[in-house]
Write an enzyme that holds these catalytic residues in place. Sequence first.
Site, PDB file in Angstrom:
ATOM      1  N   PRO A  23       0.861  -1.193   0.000  1.00 54.15           N
ATOM      2  CA  PRO A  23       0.000   0.000   0.000  1.00 54.15           C
ATOM      3  C   PRO A  23       0.892   1.237   0.000  1.00 54.15           C
ATOM      4  O   PRO A  23       1.735   1.399   0.874  1.00 54.15           O
ATOM      5  CB  PRO A  23      -0.782  -0.130   1.322  1.00 54.15           C
ATOM      6  N   VAL A  25       0.798   5.515  -0.539  1.00 54.23           N
ATOM      7  CA  VAL A  25      -0.054   6.703  -0.642  1.00 54.23           C
ATOM      8  C   VAL A  25       0.117   7.336  -2.023  1.00 54.23           C
ATOM      9  O   VAL A  25       1.227   7.670  -2.444  1.00 54.23           O
ATOM     10  CB  VAL A  25       0.291   7.723   0.459  1.00 54.23           C
ATOM     11  N   GLN A  79      -6.437  -0.803   2.729  1.00 57.67           N
ATOM     12  CA  GLN A  79      -5.760  -0.404   3.959  1.00 57.67           C
ATOM     13  C   GLN A  79      -6.295   0.932   4.476  1.00 57.67           C
ATOM     14  O   GLN A  79      -6.465   1.884   3.715  1.00 57.67           O
ATOM     15  CB  GLN A  79      -4.250  -0.272   3.745  1.00 57.67           C
ATOM     16  N   CYS A 108       3.094   3.291   9.159  1.00 58.80           N
ATOM     17  CA  CYS A 108       3.506   4.570   8.566  1.00 58.80           C
ATOM     18  C   CYS A 108       4.338   5.365   9.572  1.00 58.80           C
ATOM     19  O   CYS A 108       3.868   5.663  10.677  1.00 58.80           O
ATOM     20  CB  CYS A 108       2.294   5.391   8.143  1.00 58.80           C
ATOM     21  N   LYS A 147      -0.399  -4.280   9.162  1.00 60.51           N
ATOM     22  CA  LYS A 147       0.962  -4.052   8.687  1.00 60.51           C
ATOM     23  C   LYS A 147       1.696  -3.266   9.762  1.00 60.51           C
ATOM     24  O   LYS A 147       1.245  -2.185  10.160  1.00 60.51           O
ATOM     25  CB  LYS A 147       0.959  -3.279   7.367  1.00 60.51           C
ATOM     26  N   GLY A 209      10.741  -5.078   3.116  1.00 56.92           N
ATOM     27  CA  GLY A 209      12.036  -4.448   3.359  1.00 56.92           C
ATOM     28  C   GLY A 209      13.175  -5.176   2.687  1.00 56.92           C
ATOM     29  O   GLY A 209      13.233  -6.409   2.713  1.00 56.92           O
ATOM     30  N   GLU A 233       9.188   0.402  -2.992  1.00 50.11           N
ATOM     31  CA  GLU A 233      10.058   1.156  -3.893  1.00 50.11           C
ATOM     32  C   GLU A 233      10.628   0.296  -5.011  1.00 50.11           C
ATOM     33  O   GLU A 233      10.782   0.756  -6.133  1.00 50.11           O
ATOM     34  CB  GLU A 233      11.193   1.818  -3.102  1.00 50.11           C
TER      35      GLU A 233
END
Length: 484
Positions: A23, A25, A79, A108, A147, A209, A233
């Site tokens: 998820p 933003v 989410q 977050c 999460k 990660g 990413e």
Amino acid sequence: MPKLRGEAFWRETLRSAHYVVAPMVDQSELAWRLLSRRHGAQLCYTPMLHAQVFLRDANYRRENLYGEACPEDRPLIVQFCANDPEVFVQAALLAQDYCDAIDLNLGCPQMIAKRGHYGAFLQEEWDLLQRMILLANEKLSVPITCKIRVFPDIDKTVKYAQMLEKAGCQLLTVHGRTKEQKGPLAGVASWEHIQAVRKAVNIPVFANGNIQCLSDVEECIRKTGVHGVMSAEGNLHNPALFEGRNPLVWEMAEEYLEIVQKYPCPLSYVRAHLFKLWHHTLQVYQQLREELAKVKTLEGIVDVNRELKLRCQEEIANQKEGEKPKEGLPFFHWICQPYIRPGPKERCKENVDSGTEKGVRGKRALEEEEDGNSELLSKNKQKKKLRNPNKSFDPSLKPKYAKCDQCGNPKGNKCVFNMCRGCCKKRAFKEVADCPGHGLLFKTKYEKSLSWQRSQRGIQTPEISQRGDAELGETTVLKAADDS
């Protein structure tokens, strides 16, 4: 039919998904999810949605979830960020018919999450989290997932995960960084923490990660034993990551832009995706980077993308045999590949190379900004300059505000007492006076109320009238204060 839980939920509803798009933003919108699914992603999350806004704003619901039906976009997890059990559950009830599970964002780490008191900044409030998950698990027809980020201490992280499982969480995604690890301080995610959580709970676990390519995914599953791996990413820079391919950037960009034509989204999302896809190329063609930042239409973005493609194809045609990628990249800049964020040491080195002392980035001198050179302005100031070319950031040209005689705040320009509104209101009330500049009419309202009262009660004895006026005056002044 009772809702599936744990392993059965992952196996049947999520189709044993191993490859997961995180998820993000404004970045995991429908068009990007469809592109990712075409290239190996087996499960996607929506962008993080704000539960309170989702609950009260029909437009927000339509733009983020209630758009065109798309059977390809399943399985899908929605989410939410939230800090109130009732608000979270009510928002989830509105979303549950459009997804396969509801996820609570507890990961977050950004400042906006700290200000809004959600995300990773709830990780110490275990009682609240238990209530939120228990209520959601009871009321929703779809499973609840979470999460999280880890604590520095592995044992505390394990207890945290077990608490969430006991409350009713049916699947746990563990980002192996603490909430302090972000931006240039992100560092390496701890797969050791993720492995410990996986061994300690009886529900499916996803790892998040350190995922830049397919070999990272395979290594993570092997080392941690998780059910699936989530990428953020890595996926943005290479949507074909889960296929194990490194395609030409323009192939991915053109395919994405075609999907956007069918499933429109805000232009800012599209621009941000192209900045990620073309990241390394835009370091070479800075002028096109500026054009991509300024363009105002989807057609304009398509044109910039086409020009980038032509520049790269020309470069390929002129390439010498045996030439290697520059800047230490594993592939040439026109190929989708990971972007490794520089850590604090690398950033300091960049600053030293650029002339700043001791590797510390200093603020730009005011004179540099005053000369109107937009390249020396911050990004926000450059945007303001684009909207208003005549705007100046010279502090000497800023208007000087006169101060309130009472407290030092800026005074109202037309205040009869030379005060700010707060001080003026107190004084006008005390003295039964008017201040038209601040719209305070205590005296006028008082006089009008006396006149109206006299007309209503007729002729009275002077003594009674005088006493009545005094009592009425006191009441009217208080009422006028309330009205203002």
